[in-house]
Design a protein around this motif. Sequence first.
Motif, PDB file in Angstrom:
ATOM      1  N   ASN A  59       0.829  -1.202   0.000  1.00 27.72           N
ATOM      2  CA  ASN A  59       0.000   0.000   0.000  1.00 27.72           C
ATOM      3  C   ASN A  59       0.866   1.256   0.000  1.00 27.72           C
ATOM      4  O   ASN A  59       2.092   1.198   0.217  1.00 27.72           O
ATOM      5  N   SER A  60       0.221   2.369  -0.226  1.00 30.46           N
ATOM      6  CA  SER A  60       0.931   3.637  -0.354  1.00 30.46           C
ATOM      7  C   SER A  60       1.227   4.238   1.016  1.00 30.46           C
ATOM      8  O   SER A  60       0.365   4.268   1.896  1.00 30.46           O
ATOM      9  N   ALA A  66       0.967   6.544  -8.067  1.00 29.51           N
ATOM     10  CA  ALA A  66       1.588   5.230  -8.192  1.00 29.51           C
ATOM     11  C   ALA A  66       1.910   4.956  -9.654  1.00 29.51           C
ATOM     12  O   ALA A  66       1.116   5.272 -10.549  1.00 29.51           O
ATOM     13  N   ILE A 103      -3.187   8.136  -5.985  1.00 32.34           N
ATOM     14  CA  ILE A 103      -3.310   7.206  -4.869  1.00 32.34           C
ATOM     15  C   ILE A 103      -3.198   7.973  -3.559  1.00 32.34           C
ATOM     16  O   ILE A 103      -2.560   9.037  -3.497  1.00 32.34           O
ATOM     17  N   THR A 105      -2.855   7.799   0.957  1.00 32.13           N
ATOM     18  CA  THR A 105      -2.184   7.070   2.031  1.00 32.13           C
ATOM     19  C   THR A 105      -2.999   5.866   2.492  1.00 32.13           C
ATOM     20  O   THR A 105      -4.187   5.993   2.785  1.00 32.13           O
ATOM     21  N   LEU A 109      -1.760  -0.783  -3.471  1.00 30.69           N
ATOM     22  CA  LEU A 109      -1.028  -0.535  -4.712  1.00 30.69           C
ATOM     23  C   LEU A 109      -1.635  -1.404  -5.816  1.00 30.69           C
ATOM     24  O   LEU A 109      -1.853  -2.607  -5.613  1.00 30.69           O
ATOM     25  N   VAL A 116       5.597   4.887  -5.426  1.00 30.30           N
ATOM     26  CA  VAL A 116       4.672   6.000  -5.188  1.00 30.30           C
ATOM     27  C   VAL A 116       5.496   7.269  -5.064  1.00 30.30           C
ATOM     28  O   VAL A 116       6.493   7.311  -4.329  1.00 30.30           O
ATOM     29  N   ASN A 139       8.285   4.947  -1.145  1.00 35.67           N
ATOM     30  CA  ASN A 139       6.994   5.252  -0.504  1.00 35.67           C
ATOM     31  C   ASN A 139       5.966   4.132  -0.634  1.00 35.67           C
ATOM     32  O   ASN A 139       4.758   4.382  -0.703  1.00 35.67           O
ATOM     33  N   VAL A 140       6.449   2.886  -0.665  1.00 34.96           N
ATOM     34  CA  VAL A 140       5.561   1.727  -0.712  1.00 34.96           C
ATOM     35  C   VAL A 140       5.750   0.919   0.572  1.00 34.96           C
ATOM     36  O   VAL A 140       6.882   0.584   0.950  1.00 34.96           O
TER      37      VAL A 140
END
Length: 410
Positions: A59-60, A66, A103, A105, A109, A116, A139-140
């Motif tokens: 996820n972000s 993304a 995307i 927070t 993903l 990201v 940032n993943v």
Amino acid sequence: MSACGCDSHGLRPVDEAIAALIERVPAPPAVEEIALRDALGRVLAETLSAPFDVPAWDNSAMDGYALRVADLPAEGGALPLAGRIAAGDTARQPLPAGHAVRIFTGAPLPPGADTVVAQEACRIEGERVCFPPLQGGENVRRRGEELLAGAPVLEQGKKLRAQELGLLASFGLARVKVYRRLRVAVLSSGDELREPGEALQPGQLYNANRYSLLGVLRSLGCEVDDLPVMPDDLALTRDALARAAAEHDVLVSSGGVSVGEEDHLKQAVTELGELHLWRLAIQPGKPLAFGSVQGIPWLGLPGNPAAALITALVVARPFLLRAQGCVEVLPQPLRLPAGFAWRKANGRRQYLRARLESRDGALQVVLHPRQGSAMLTSASWADGLAVVDCGRTLDIGEAVEYLPFSSLLG
């Protein structure tokens, strides 16, 4: 803390006494299952493992865009948008080649995306997003990077704080198994004691220890019964102890363990059970006793108010926490520069009321000028205890062990 190797004139060293008490801790109370919202300060009665991966999906880590980094040249470039994914969306559709998606927070993903980019690092030009040069993978939050399913999360014997409650809630746990609260009776001894609000006659004083000990025990998570003061009479003291032992897991008293003719507690305890130790190499608090009454542990703390408070925090606390099922019961002192000199070595370990102050841009441990065993004003002024071991002297600036009250009250 270091062991005391000096001549203590037959007094029991503090660390040895604490170890002896812990060896005699009874089995923890019964286990009960309670709502997670009610579990703050309770002791976990089972080891818990992660029921699923955390995070459960890639996820972000922030609001942004993304993309697949291979779709950009090394110097960066622009990609058209192929939609948006918010937290709570499923993101089942793969990322189209040569595209990016908006995307947010915590949003999953999309399959095929590997990076990201924070929104503030991007520039919007019509229907396209311009990106800077990227390394890839930024940032993943990867699936399972915090915990894998089945990994231990919390061990049995852990005292639950706010952060543990949040962690367990993140796994969807609504109820938790904990040990029942320890039932502790608080008893005071002495004909001279009166309650706040009552008028004092000559020779009488207010029962400060009752309120200090109630505060300490409740901060440790105990279920506390505040029992009447025991008069200076052997038969009445024996009866009060027997009644308390019949209904509680631990007895804690203050006063009555000195060598005076009116101090009957030790004799009453001996008649009803056993006296395991008495008199420690500690200052304040030398006349501390430990034993059992009809098989129930008894801690006899000194009568002087500062001595009762300090021995409750230093000696009684580890025993009471272990009796609740806690595994980690000994505080870890800080080592900080002394803002005082200690010129005369003592045969007992000193627990000095102290606090931290900034001097010349650095924190130092400073002492209250009055350290009498009856003085609570110094304990109220202080934020912790400076520990000077027996046989030791100190110069200003030398490292001294410091126990914050915040690490002892809980």
